[in-house]
Design a protein around this motif. Structure first.
Motif, PDB file in Angstrom:
ATOM      1  N   LEU A 199       4.283  -9.344   8.922  1.00  0.00           N
ATOM      2  CA  LEU A 199       4.666  -8.005   9.202  1.00  0.00           C
ATOM      3  C   LEU A 199       6.384  -8.146   8.932  1.00  0.00           C
ATOM      4  N   LYS A 200       6.987  -9.106   8.839  1.00  0.00           N
ATOM      5  CA  LYS A 200       8.366  -9.017   8.307  1.00  0.00           C
ATOM      6  C   LYS A 200       8.677  -8.692   6.929  1.00  0.00           C
ATOM      7  N   SER A 201       7.886  -9.647   5.993  1.00  0.00           N
ATOM      8  CA  SER A 201       8.388  -9.441   4.598  1.00  0.00           C
ATOM      9  C   SER A 201       7.180  -8.726   3.758  1.00  0.00           C
ATOM     10  N   TRP A 202       7.480  -7.947   3.167  1.00  0.00           N
ATOM     11  CA  TRP A 202       6.220  -7.091   2.391  1.00  0.00           C
ATOM     12  C   TRP A 202       6.478  -6.860   0.847  1.00  0.00           C
ATOM     13  N   ASP A 203       5.275  -6.854   0.344  1.00  0.00           N
ATOM     14  CA  ASP A 203       5.343  -6.931  -1.142  1.00  0.00           C
ATOM     15  C   ASP A 203       4.625  -5.622  -1.681  1.00  0.00           C
ATOM     16  N   PHE A 204       5.042  -4.956  -2.736  1.00  0.00           N
ATOM     17  CA  PHE A 204       4.451  -3.717  -3.155  1.00  0.00           C
ATOM     18  C   PHE A 204       3.164  -3.937  -3.528  1.00  0.00           C
ATOM     19  N   LEU A 205       2.112  -3.088  -3.499  1.00  0.00           N
ATOM     20  CA  LEU A 205       0.836  -3.409  -4.082  1.00  0.00           C
ATOM     21  C   LEU A 205       0.336  -2.236  -5.215  1.00  0.00           C
ATOM     22  N   SER A 206       0.548  -1.034  -4.561  1.00  0.00           N
ATOM     23  CA  SER A 206       0.199  -0.136  -5.598  1.00  0.00           C
ATOM     24  C   SER A 206       0.653   1.412  -5.152  1.00  0.00           C
ATOM     25  N   ASP A 207       0.405   2.427  -5.851  1.00  0.00           N
ATOM     26  CA  ASP A 207       0.712   3.809  -5.304  1.00  0.00           C
ATOM     27  C   ASP A 207      -0.564   4.769  -5.513  1.00  0.00           C
ATOM     28  N   PHE A 208      -0.627   6.013  -4.876  1.00  0.00           N
ATOM     29  CA  PHE A 208      -1.728   6.866  -5.056  1.00  0.00           C
ATOM     30  C   PHE A 208      -1.175   8.134  -5.053  1.00  0.00           C
ATOM     31  N   GLY A 209      -1.640   9.250  -6.040  1.00  0.00           N
ATOM     32  CA  GLY A 209      -1.027  10.485  -5.727  1.00  0.00           C
ATOM     33  C   GLY A 209      -0.209  10.752  -6.950  1.00  0.00           C
ATOM     34  N   PRO A 210       0.172  12.054  -7.001  1.00  0.00           N
ATOM     35  CA  PRO A 210      -0.252  13.326  -6.265  1.00  0.00           C
ATOM     36  C   PRO A 210      -1.898  13.393  -6.874  1.00  0.00           C
ATOM     37  N   ALA A 211      -2.726  13.921  -5.977  1.00  0.00           N
ATOM     38  CA  ALA A 211      -4.018  14.455  -6.124  1.00  0.00           C
ATOM     39  C   ALA A 211      -4.357  15.422  -5.149  1.00  0.00           C
ATOM     40  N   ASN A 212      -5.324  16.474  -5.444  1.00  0.00           N
ATOM     41  CA  ASN A 212      -5.632  17.209  -4.365  1.00  0.00           C
ATOM     42  C   ASN A 212      -4.533  18.230  -3.714  1.00  0.00           C
ATOM     43  N   ALA A 213      -4.530  18.354  -2.464  1.00  0.00           N
ATOM     44  CA  ALA A 213      -3.527  19.166  -1.922  1.00  0.00           C
ATOM     45  C   ALA A 213      -1.963  18.652  -2.171  1.00  0.00           C
ATOM     46  N   ASP A 214      -1.080  19.130  -2.568  1.00  0.00           N
ATOM     47  CA  ASP A 214       0.069  18.611  -2.895  1.00  0.00           C
ATOM     48  C   ASP A 214       1.415  19.606  -3.271  1.00  0.00           C
ATOM     49  N   ALA A 215       0.971  20.704  -2.510  1.00  0.00           N
ATOM     50  CA  ALA A 215       2.066  21.612  -2.682  1.00  0.00           C
ATOM     51  C   ALA A 215       3.189  21.311  -1.536  1.00  0.00           C
ATOM     52  N   GLY A 216       2.875  20.520  -0.727  1.00  0.00           N
ATOM     53  CA  GLY A 216       4.003  20.335   0.535  1.00  0.00           C
ATOM     54  C   GLY A 216       4.261  18.843   0.599  1.00  0.00           C
ATOM     55  N   GLU A 217       4.742  18.169   1.204  1.00  0.00           N
ATOM     56  CA  GLU A 217       5.426  16.793   1.491  1.00  0.00           C
ATOM     57  C   GLU A 217       3.944  16.098   1.905  1.00  0.00           C
ATOM     58  N   TRP A 218       3.728  14.828   1.499  1.00  0.00           N
ATOM     59  CA  TRP A 218       2.853  14.173   1.997  1.00  0.00           C
ATOM     60  C   TRP A 218       3.404  13.251   3.351  1.00  0.00           C
ATOM     61  N   GLU A 219       2.681  13.497   4.374  1.00  0.00           N
ATOM     62  CA  GLU A 219       3.362  12.682   5.600  1.00  0.00           C
ATOM     63  C   GLU A 219       1.800  11.846   6.272  1.00  0.00           C
ATOM     64  N   CYS A 220       2.344  10.998   6.851  1.00  0.00           N
ATOM     65  CA  CYS A 220       1.382  10.307   8.123  1.00  0.00           C
ATOM     66  C   CYS A 220      -0.047   9.931   7.353  1.00  0.00           C
ATOM     67  N   PRO A 221      -0.027   8.981   6.580  1.00  0.00           N
ATOM     68  CA  PRO A 221      -1.205   8.376   5.991  1.00  0.00           C
ATOM     69  C   PRO A 221      -2.039   7.358   6.861  1.00  0.00           C
ATOM     70  N   ASP A 222      -3.447   7.538   6.437  1.00  0.00           N
ATOM     71  CA  ASP A 222      -4.079   6.234   7.281  1.00  0.00           C
ATOM     72  C   ASP A 222      -5.260   5.858   6.170  1.00  0.00           C
ATOM     73  N   LEU A 223      -5.596   4.674   6.561  1.00  0.00           N
ATOM     74  CA  LEU A 223      -6.511   4.104   5.410  1.00  0.00           C
ATOM     75  C   LEU A 223      -7.349   3.080   6.155  1.00  0.00           C
ATOM     76  N   PHE A 224      -8.795   3.412   6.367  1.00  0.00           N
ATOM     77  CA  PHE A 224      -9.944   2.586   7.051  1.00  0.00           C
ATOM     78  C   PHE A 224     -10.900   2.698   6.307  1.00  0.00           C
ATOM     79  N   PRO A 225     -11.995   1.507   6.619  1.00  0.00           N
ATOM     80  CA  PRO A 225     -13.368   1.438   6.002  1.00  0.00           C
ATOM     81  C   PRO A 225     -14.258   1.946   7.058  1.00  0.00           C
ATOM     82  N   LEU A 226     -15.269   2.737   6.461  1.00  0.00           N
ATOM     83  CA  LEU A 226     -16.496   3.293   7.356  1.00  0.00           C
ATOM     84  C   LEU A 226     -17.876   2.998   6.480  1.00  0.00           C
TER      85      LEU A 226
END
Ligand code: FRU
Length: 528
Positions: A199-226
């Motif tokens: 949790l203290k040292s972080w390595d970059f993995l990748s990025d995603f976007g823009p896609a779909n609704a992108d006319a404003g700022e992107w904020e508060c993301p979340d990612l989870f499996p279902l």
């Protein structure tokens, strides 16, 4: 709503404002709030941290406020958990239970809770102008917090790198278990992914976007499996991306993508992409059409910054949003408390014509489902009957209480089936929810809902495409003094709007226009 804050201080809200304070939605006692932060379940308690101005009723002095609940409906507010200071505002982020003591902040037997938040640095800071990710930790089950001395733990020299959501990735294939952070480069409409062992040292993995609704700022993301329809062999990943402005109902809103995350990158399912380069790259009418085809958590005006709980029991995935819109948030007609959260909503994935889509249920679904529930009282239960034209009067809203109205209706040949909520005797006021058969849309109209004049963007009409189940319209409406949350067709479509009805406007009515409709089921419950 109880409070562990300075007990000597009385309720300070004037009567007009007290009347609007929700019964089962969280509000801070006498201050401003925005995004839910650090949602975590630990030792039998749901913790809700939130963007808070401890000193005022508009946005500013950003700190993490704190509340806890056992049932996700009734909340106790605690003192500020992580305070901003002269060098930094404490912006949105998440909390994890560090079960393996990877951070060394706790012990193996007594894991620390670790908050990962955005430091929004102020002018006097050496990091002035940048936003970076920092840690704080608690070794007393979330009640008090200490900032980590090594902050910030992750910078990109960016002014808009924020809102880290961290989760434990269990590993798969070549990928070992690790912590994964999902955050945003807000003005580039990008979600960025990082990994860490401690949790203290972080390595970059990748990025995603823009896609779909992108006319404003992107904020508060979340990612989870279902698992789709609970099938363990068909697990997909849901990526939530909040956008402001540019949401489907205008201003702030939450969209989601369904796809796969392999421990490095997120690959969306092709059928969750309406505009691969983003709607902002499309010409006017194509952009408007594509926006309607994006996947929305909520089609109303007032559901933003939705994120999910860490560590929720029984593998449930429960989200809460901020029930407001940046278009007018600072001007809502309540003070000194201003703003509330949405209800907690359990989300699941289900297959719809071969595509995986989210459905949401308010967590009170099990709570007021019936049998033996001491807090819900059925006031009306109707079995199949036809109705037409003249409005059917339903039980009034009870001051200080929330109501749940559930209905299954066969519109048949009726052109429109309408609920008029929190209205008056004359029928000239109210919040109007209608299903329009000709357009196959569910429409929520708050233009005559009461006080709409405090901001020019507040009076509004929202609509969402709705596919009925065998011709049956299924609605669950939660009405809690200053809000209407609509869950249609088992939560396939959700619409949330704030409303500020005039004093005494408590009447609920149901009507059909054009021809008769048939009520298959109808119940109105008042929650204590
Ligand atoms: C979303 C947001 C976040 C930020 C926070 C600041 O509403 O703008 O991106 O962290 O609010 O209060």
């Amino acid at each position: 709503m109880s409070s562990c804050l300075d007990a000597a201080r009385p309720e300070t809200a004037p009567a007009e404002t007290a009347r609007f304070r929700p019964a089962i939605h969280f509000t801070a006692r006498d201050t401003w709030l925005n995004d839910p932060n650090g949602l975590v379940f630990h030792d039998g308690l749901y913790h809700l941290f939130f963007q808070n101005n401890p000193h005022g009723s508009v946005w500013g002095n950003m700190s993490w406020g704190h509340a806890t609940s056992r049932d996700l409906l009734h909340w106790t507010e605690h003192p500020v958990a992580i305070a901003g200071d002269e060098t930094e505002d404490i912006f949105s982020g998440s909390v994890v239970v560090d079960h393996g003591n990877t951070s060394g902040f706790g012990t193996a037997d007594a894991p620390a809770l670790v908050a990962i938040y955005t430091s929004a640095y102020k002018a006097v800071s050496e990091h002035s102008g940048s936003q970076a990710q920092s840690l704080a930790y608690s070794t007393d089950a979330g009640m008090t917090w200490r900032k980590y001395g090594g902050n910030p733990v992750l910078t990109r020299n960016s002014a808009n790198f924020r809102d880290p959501k961290v989760f434990r990735y269990e590993g798969e294939g070549d990928q070992d278990a690790c912590w994964v952070m999902v955050a945003v480069e807000a003005q580039h409409q990008k979600v960025v992914f990082y990994r860490s062992e401690d949790l203290k040292s972080w390595d970059f993995l990748s990025d995603f976007g823009p896609a779909n609704a992108d006319a404003g700022e992107w904020e508060c993301p979340d990612l989870f499996p279902l698992a789709v329809d609970g099938d363990p062999d068909d697990v997909r990943w849901v990526l939530i991306v909040n956008v402001n402005p540019g949401a489907v109902a205008g201003g702030s809103g939450g969209q989601y993508f369904v796809g796969n995350f392999d421990g490095v990158r997120f690959a969306p399912d092709p059928d969750s992409i309406a505009a691969p380069e983003g709607v902002a790259s499309l010409p006017g009418s194509a952009a408007a059409t594509a926006l309607q085809e994006c996947l929305w958590l909520d089609w109303g005006r007032d559901c933003y910054a939705s994120v999910s709980f860490s560590n929720a029991p029984d593998d449930r995935r429960i989200i809460i949003g901020w029930m407001n819109n940046w278009d007018y948030a600072n001007e809502l007609p309540t003070a000194p408390w201003r703003s509330s959260m949405t209800l907690a909503r359990e989300v699941r994935l289900t297959a719809v014509n071969g595509s995986a889509r989210l459905v949401q249920q308010p967590v009170l679904a099990d709570f007021c489902a019936g049998e033996g529930d001491p807090t819900a009282k059925d006031q009306l239960n109707a079995d199949s009957f036809e109705f037409k034209n003249s409005a059917l009067r339903l039980p009034d809203a009870v001051p200080g209480r929330a109501q749940v109205i559930s209905a299954e209706i066969l519109p048949g040949r009726a052109g429109r089936v309408t609920f008029n909520l929190l209205g008056n005797d004359e029928g000239s006021a109210g919040t109007v929810l209608s299903y329009n058969a000709a357009t196959a849309k569910l429409v929520l109209d708050r233009r005559r809902s009461g006080n709409t004049g405090f901001h020019e963007k507040f009076p509004s009409v929202e609509s969402a495409p709705l596919v009925l189940d065998d011709g049956v319209l299924k609605l669950q409406m939660v009405v809690d003094r200053c809000s209407v949350e609509v869950f249609a067709q088992g939560g396939m479509v959700v619409l949330t709007d704030l409303v500020f009805p005039a004093e005494g406007h408590a009447q609920n009515r149901l009507s059909a226009e054009g021809d008769s409709a048939t009520i298959l089921k109808l119940s109105v419950s008042t929650l204590a």
